[in-house]
Design a protein around this motif. Structure first.
Motif, PDB file in Angstrom:
ATOM      1  N   TYR A 444       0.717  -1.085  -0.059  1.00  0.00           N
ATOM      2  CA  TYR A 444      -0.098  -0.003   0.053  1.00  0.00           C
ATOM      3  C   TYR A 444       0.849   1.309  -0.103  1.00  0.00           C
ATOM      4  O   TYR A 444       0.625   2.257  -0.658  1.00  0.00           O
ATOM      5  N   ILE A 445       1.826   1.348   0.595  1.00  0.00           N
ATOM      6  CA  ILE A 445       2.931   2.344   0.663  1.00  0.00           C
ATOM      7  C   ILE A 445       3.487   2.663  -0.677  1.00  0.00           C
ATOM      8  O   ILE A 445       3.699   3.596  -1.225  1.00  0.00           O
ATOM      9  N   LEU A 446       3.963   1.452  -1.317  1.00  0.00           N
ATOM     10  CA  LEU A 446       4.519   1.530  -2.714  1.00  0.00           C
ATOM     11  C   LEU A 446       3.362   1.953  -3.597  1.00  0.00           C
ATOM     12  O   LEU A 446       3.766   3.026  -4.301  1.00  0.00           O
ATOM     13  N   THR A 447       2.116   1.703  -3.584  1.00  0.00           N
ATOM     14  CA  THR A 447       1.103   2.329  -4.603  1.00  0.00           C
ATOM     15  C   THR A 447       0.831   3.680  -4.287  1.00  0.00           C
ATOM     16  O   THR A 447       0.965   4.353  -5.121  1.00  0.00           O
ATOM     17  N   SER A 448       0.644   3.918  -2.845  1.00  0.00           N
ATOM     18  CA  SER A 448       0.339   5.557  -2.696  1.00  0.00           C
ATOM     19  C   SER A 448       1.524   6.374  -2.934  1.00  0.00           C
ATOM     20  O   SER A 448       1.193   7.463  -3.355  1.00  0.00           O
ATOM     21  N   GLY A 449       2.671   5.822  -2.567  1.00  0.00           N
ATOM     22  CA  GLY A 449       3.896   6.725  -2.980  1.00  0.00           C
ATOM     23  C   GLY A 449       4.330   6.865  -4.041  1.00  0.00           C
ATOM     24  O   GLY A 449       4.180   7.897  -4.807  1.00  0.00           O
ATOM     25  N   LEU A 450       4.651   5.810  -4.940  1.00  0.00           N
ATOM     26  CA  LEU A 450       5.165   5.828  -6.212  1.00  0.00           C
ATOM     27  C   LEU A 450       4.291   6.193  -7.046  1.00  0.00           C
ATOM     28  O   LEU A 450       4.440   7.235  -7.856  1.00  0.00           O
ATOM     29  N   SER A 451       3.273   5.529  -7.092  1.00  0.00           N
ATOM     30  CA  SER A 451       2.144   5.846  -8.121  1.00  0.00           C
ATOM     31  C   SER A 451       1.447   6.958  -7.752  1.00  0.00           C
ATOM     32  O   SER A 451       0.958   8.143  -8.516  1.00  0.00           O
ATOM     33  N   GLY A 452       1.076   7.169  -6.613  1.00  0.00           N
ATOM     34  CA  GLY A 452       0.086   8.349  -6.151  1.00  0.00           C
ATOM     35  C   GLY A 452       0.830   9.643  -6.153  1.00  0.00           C
ATOM     36  O   GLY A 452       0.402  10.573  -6.930  1.00  0.00           O
ATOM     37  N   PHE A 453       2.128   9.850  -6.084  1.00  0.00           N
ATOM     38  CA  PHE A 453       2.738  11.042  -6.102  1.00  0.00           C
ATOM     39  C   PHE A 453       3.137  11.446  -7.623  1.00  0.00           C
ATOM     40  O   PHE A 453       3.178  12.543  -8.116  1.00  0.00           O
ATOM     41  N   SER A 454       3.415  10.358  -8.396  1.00  0.00           N
ATOM     42  CA  SER A 454       3.581  10.597  -9.944  1.00  0.00           C
ATOM     43  C   SER A 454       2.515  11.128 -10.488  1.00  0.00           C
ATOM     44  O   SER A 454       2.507  11.807 -11.309  1.00  0.00           O
ATOM     45  N   LEU A 455       1.100  10.438 -10.058  1.00  0.00           N
ATOM     46  CA  LEU A 455      -0.076  11.068 -10.682  1.00  0.00           C
ATOM     47  C   LEU A 455      -0.337  12.498 -10.153  1.00  0.00           C
ATOM     48  O   LEU A 455      -0.665  13.455 -10.897  1.00  0.00           O
ATOM     49  N   GLU A 456       0.349  12.634  -8.906  1.00  0.00           N
ATOM     50  CA  GLU A 456      -0.134  14.044  -8.360  1.00  0.00           C
ATOM     51  C   GLU A 456       0.699  14.956  -9.259  1.00  0.00           C
ATOM     52  O   GLU A 456       0.221  16.130  -9.645  1.00  0.00           O
ATOM     53  N   ILE A 457       1.984  14.686  -9.774  1.00  0.00           N
ATOM     54  CA  ILE A 457       2.873  15.712 -10.361  1.00  0.00           C
ATOM     55  C   ILE A 457       2.493  15.830 -11.660  1.00  0.00           C
ATOM     56  O   ILE A 457       2.486  16.684 -12.510  1.00  0.00           O
ATOM     57  N   LEU A 458       1.928  14.729 -12.371  1.00  0.00           N
ATOM     58  CA  LEU A 458       1.588  14.535 -13.727  1.00  0.00           C
ATOM     59  C   LEU A 458       0.396  15.305 -14.086  1.00  0.00           C
ATOM     60  O   LEU A 458       0.157  15.739 -15.230  1.00  0.00           O
ATOM     61  N   GLN A 459      -0.723  15.213 -13.225  1.00  0.00           N
ATOM     62  CA  GLN A 459      -1.982  15.789 -13.205  1.00  0.00           C
ATOM     63  C   GLN A 459      -2.720  15.377 -14.577  1.00  0.00           C
ATOM     64  O   GLN A 459      -2.883  16.023 -15.423  1.00  0.00           O
ATOM     65  N   PRO A 460      -2.837  13.909 -14.837  1.00  0.00           N
ATOM     66  CA  PRO A 460      -3.184  13.431 -16.065  1.00  0.00           C
ATOM     67  C   PRO A 460      -4.755  14.146 -16.423  1.00  0.00           C
ATOM     68  O   PRO A 460      -5.092  14.134 -17.759  1.00  0.00           O
ATOM     69  N   GLY A 461      -5.640  14.251 -15.449  1.00  0.00           N
ATOM     70  CA  GLY A 461      -6.851  14.690 -15.887  1.00  0.00           C
ATOM     71  C   GLY A 461      -6.690  16.065 -16.238  1.00  0.00           C
ATOM     72  O   GLY A 461      -7.549  16.279 -17.547  1.00  0.00           O
ATOM     73  N   LEU A 462      -6.246  16.900 -15.988  1.00  0.00           N
ATOM     74  CA  LEU A 462      -6.081  18.533 -16.309  1.00  0.00           C
ATOM     75  C   LEU A 462      -5.302  18.465 -17.602  1.00  0.00           C
ATOM     76  O   LEU A 462      -5.465  19.252 -18.510  1.00  0.00           O
ATOM     77  N   LEU A 463      -4.314  17.462 -17.891  1.00  0.00           N
ATOM     78  CA  LEU A 463      -3.652  17.359 -18.934  1.00  0.00           C
ATOM     79  C   LEU A 463      -4.226  17.006 -20.280  1.00  0.00           C
ATOM     80  O   LEU A 463      -4.181  17.657 -21.260  1.00  0.00           O
ATOM     81  N   VAL A 464      -5.412  16.073 -19.954  1.00  0.00           N
ATOM     82  CA  VAL A 464      -6.181  15.635 -21.285  1.00  0.00           C
ATOM     83  C   VAL A 464      -7.281  16.694 -21.577  1.00  0.00           C
ATOM     84  O   VAL A 464      -7.416  17.072 -22.542  1.00  0.00           O
ATOM     85  N   LEU A 465      -7.781  17.379 -20.313  1.00  0.00           N
ATOM     86  CA  LEU A 465      -8.626  18.704 -20.469  1.00  0.00           C
ATOM     87  C   LEU A 465      -7.760  19.719 -21.186  1.00  0.00           C
ATOM     88  O   LEU A 465      -8.563  20.260 -21.872  1.00  0.00           O
ATOM     89  N   ASN A 466      -6.872  19.887 -20.904  1.00  0.00           N
ATOM     90  CA  ASN A 466      -5.783  21.171 -21.519  1.00  0.00           C
ATOM     91  C   ASN A 466      -5.910  20.790 -22.981  1.00  0.00           C
ATOM     92  O   ASN A 466      -5.929  21.630 -23.946  1.00  0.00           O
ATOM     93  N   TYR A 467      -5.605  19.604 -23.155  1.00  0.00           N
ATOM     94  CA  TYR A 467      -5.441  18.991 -24.696  1.00  0.00           C
ATOM     95  C   TYR A 467      -6.684  19.348 -25.403  1.00  0.00           C
ATOM     96  O   TYR A 467      -6.662  19.687 -26.647  1.00  0.00           O
ATOM     97  N   ILE A 468      -7.552  18.708 -25.022  1.00  0.00           N
ATOM     98  CA  ILE A 468      -9.080  18.842 -25.628  1.00  0.00           C
ATOM     99  C   ILE A 468      -9.418  20.380 -25.908  1.00  0.00           C
ATOM    100  O   ILE A 468      -9.819  20.624 -26.901  1.00  0.00           O
TER     101      ILE A 468
END
Length: 656
Positions: A444-468
């Motif tokens: 759980y620490i691995l998932t929340s830390g590695l994947s969670g923080f990576s998604l936080e800095i990438l902001q994929p939702g806003l990235l897709v919204l910005n592209y559209i």
């Protein structure tokens, strides 16, 4: 049970996902079209020249460079160069508190890791007892591998003492440091109108004039004649021709000292009348909440508590289901088609090691937003108090569901079930209940830390919204940065949850500790970048989050000590259990000391500091200008500012 193979599979998947996401971020960050997303805060602060000093937009921005499409770690170097003074000056003390919380975790778990990996881990593994016949079981590295009654448990007790004292030292050091910074920050921000302004609620109704406003001016002119400056009555706009006066007012004083004395004293023999408190910053005020009658606030807050409790109970269902997936042997009994997973090599490790933590993280993703929605209904007069309330509710939700329920549904009930068939082994079964879930928390620490923080800095939702947006309705239009306030309620509770997990397992399963160091180190770098480049500052409480963080850490420390009392008892070492009780008492006494020594400085603005700041302004000739600004500051954003005429009445209405 999650095996070593499952843990390796989880680590491999999370590391791979994190590397991909961070690499994509470093590429997208340097594309000019994404500047509004990844440099939102910096662009908003530039005003006239929106793209000044943005690395992605320079003299060569029209040239196609392959370098822009190569992953880079420059953003990490830039984040590490930023000092605490830079963060304090540019972003405020609240954001510095968040960064220091990450540093607190790093400092704590580095020391715990040295103790755990160098002392406890070899001691556990070299024990004569084998808690599991499975060579891949993680129990060989935990306290479960120590025989009942063994004197080796005194080594665990000694480490518990060292960790307790070190945590107390760190907490005192942080509380003292942030208290000093708070006093300094209040001095630097002494020009702000909230230091001259008091919020007054439950104003009595004047039967003679059929209004509240005349009471306010008369009351404060009579009882505070030397410091009272003016009042601003609030009106609720039901209709343009029918304004409803509210028993709420912002009172401006000629000095900070006068405002402080009024805010911290009882104004009437009936404490429900003329209730006073220091006003929040003008940008921090929630104007709609001021329309809620003061006597109804306990009812609103009670409804919110009930709703949050029901949400916590409801989420027990998915958390229990997640533990069923993690325990594959149980899953096969409940759901026989799951045996097909064993036919594909490596798939079982992925299902038991990676999938449960992902499902749990996905389920609780919506919880902070739900808690924030509830906090909005509680009637808090400022965004900061609403966020702090949401922080509290999210933290207790995580402690109840993610920690305790994962522990109970995953191990303790199974151990108790075995104990009915083998009563003599009850102590050893119960003693291994906590350590049995260490492997799940690692994933759980691995998932929340590695994947969670990576998604936080990438902001994929806003990235897709910005592209559209760039390719549809926003094409050719002026671009605005994607500005959002820092979601403290979504960050602080999770950090404190992992501090709780790490402290509880520091002595029980030290192999978990290096994962936590990685979690806090990555979070430290990611959020330095985010607060500097992305999130805007919507309010500044001068560190008022820290007392709540301190409280969360004290809870973690107490839970750790109670857990060890039970474990030592179940391991047939009652003397170690009794020896742990003084540590618990020391922790509680330390908490009471902090409440007396530090907490009042966060709840109140001291008269001494207020008077010193008044003296500074008087020496520099700024006093009159500062309190004049306070007179006009508290106007609802939906209306034009109300001009105050010196020769007119001092009671100017505001329309809400």
């Amino acid at each position: 049970m999650i095996t070593g193979e499952s843990l390796v599979a989880s680590a491999g998947i999370n590391i791979g996902v994190a590397l991909i996401l961070v690499s994509l971020f470093s590429i997208f960050k340097r594309q000019p079209s994404n500047a509004d997303l990844y440099y939102a805060r910096r662009i908003s602060l530039e005003e006239g020249n929106l793209y000044a000093d943005i690395p992605v937009v320079d003299r060569r921005h029209s040239l196609i460079s392959l370098r822009r499409y190569v992953p880079s770690v420059q953003w990490v170097k830039d984040a590490l160069k930023l000092t605490e003074d830079d963060i304090l000056d540019n972003c405020g003390l609240d954001r510095l508190v968040l960064i220091r919380l990450f540093k607190f975790g790093i400092n704590l778990f580095v020391v715990c890791s040295v103790l755990g990996l160098c002392v406890l881990l070899p001691l556990n593994y070299c024990s004569n007892k084998r808690s599991s016949d499975d060579p891949q079981s993680m129990d060989h590295f935990t306290i479960s591998n120590i025989s009942g009654g063994s004197n080796r448990l005194w080594v665990h007790y000694s480490c518990l003492c060292v960790i307790t004292l070190y945590v107390v030292y760190l907490m005192h050091k942080e509380y003292n440091h942030i208290t000093v910074k708070r006093v300094q920050q209040l001095r630097l921000l002494r020009h702000q109108p909230n230091q001259f302004t008091v919020l007054v609620r439950n104003i009595p109704f004047c039967d003679e004039h059929k209004a509240h406003g005349c009471c306010v001016d008369h009351f404060f002119s009579k009882y505070h004649p030397y410091t009272y400056r003016s009042c601003q009555i609030l009106y609720e706009r039901k209709d343009l021709e029918d304004l409803l006066e509210m028993p709420v007012a912002f009172i401006t004083f000629r000095s900070r000292c006068g405002a402080t004395l009024v805010a911290q004293s009882q104004q009437h023999s009936n404490p429900l009348f003329w209730t006073t408190e220091m006003a929040p910053e003008p940008r921090d005020v929630l104007w709609r909440s001021l329309a809620i009658p003061y006597k109804r606030l306990p009812l609103y807050k009670g409804v919110v508590v009930v709703a949050a409790s029901l949400l916590t109970i409801f989420f027990a269902i998915p958390v229990t289901a997640v533990q069923g997936i993690a325990k594959f042997e149980k899953l096969k009994k409940w759901f026989p088609p799951a045996m097909a997973v064993q036919l594909i090599p490596g798939l079982q490790s992925t299902v038991t090691g990676y999938l449960p933590s992902v499902i749990l993280a996905g389920c609780i993703y919506v919880v902070p937003f739900a808690m924030m929605g509830m906090a909005k209904l509680a009637g808090y007069v400022s965004r900061s108090r609403k966020d702090i309330k949401a922080c509290n509710m999210v933290f207790y939700f995580l402690v109840g569901n993610v920690f305790f329920l994962s522990l109970l549904s995953g191990s303790l009930l199974d151990q108790i079930g075995k104990s009915f068939s083998q009563p003599k082994d009850f102590p050893s079964h119960l003693a291994s209940a906590v350590s049995a879930q260490a492997d799940f928390f690692m994933t759980y620490i691995l998932t929340s830390g590695l994947s969670g923080f990576s998604l936080e800095i990438l902001q994929p939702g806003l990235l897709v919204l910005n592209y559209i947006k760039l390719h549809t309705w926003g094409r050719g239009k002026n671009k605005n940065p994607y500005l959002y306030s820092l979601p403290y309620y979504r960050i602080i509770p999770f950090i404190c949850l992992f501090i709780l997990i790490g402290m509880v397992y520091a002595v029980v399963a030290p192999l978990l500790l290096p994962f936590l160091i990685g979690y806090f180190a990555l979070g430290y770098v990611v959020f330095i970048h985010q607060i500097q480049e992305v999130y805007e500052t919507t309010y500044e409480t001068c560190g008022q989050y820290w007392p709540y963080i301190h409280h969360y850490i004290v809870i973690a420390l107490v839970i750790m000590q109670i857990t060890m009392i039970g474990l030592f008892g179940m391991k047939a070492k009652p003397s170690a259990s009794f020896a742990t009780i003084p540590l618990l008492i020391v922790t509680l006494l330390f908490n009471e000391y902090c409440k007396m020594r530090f907490l009042p400085s966060f709840n109140n603005y001291s008269v001494q500091d207020a008077a010193k700041n008044d003296e500074l302004d008087e020496q520099n000739g700024l006093m009159e200008g500062n309190y004049r600004k306070a007179v006009d500051a508290y106007c609802p954003p939906c209306l034009q500012p109300v001009s105050v005429n010196e020769e007119s009445s001092s009671a100017q209405p505001l329309i809400l």
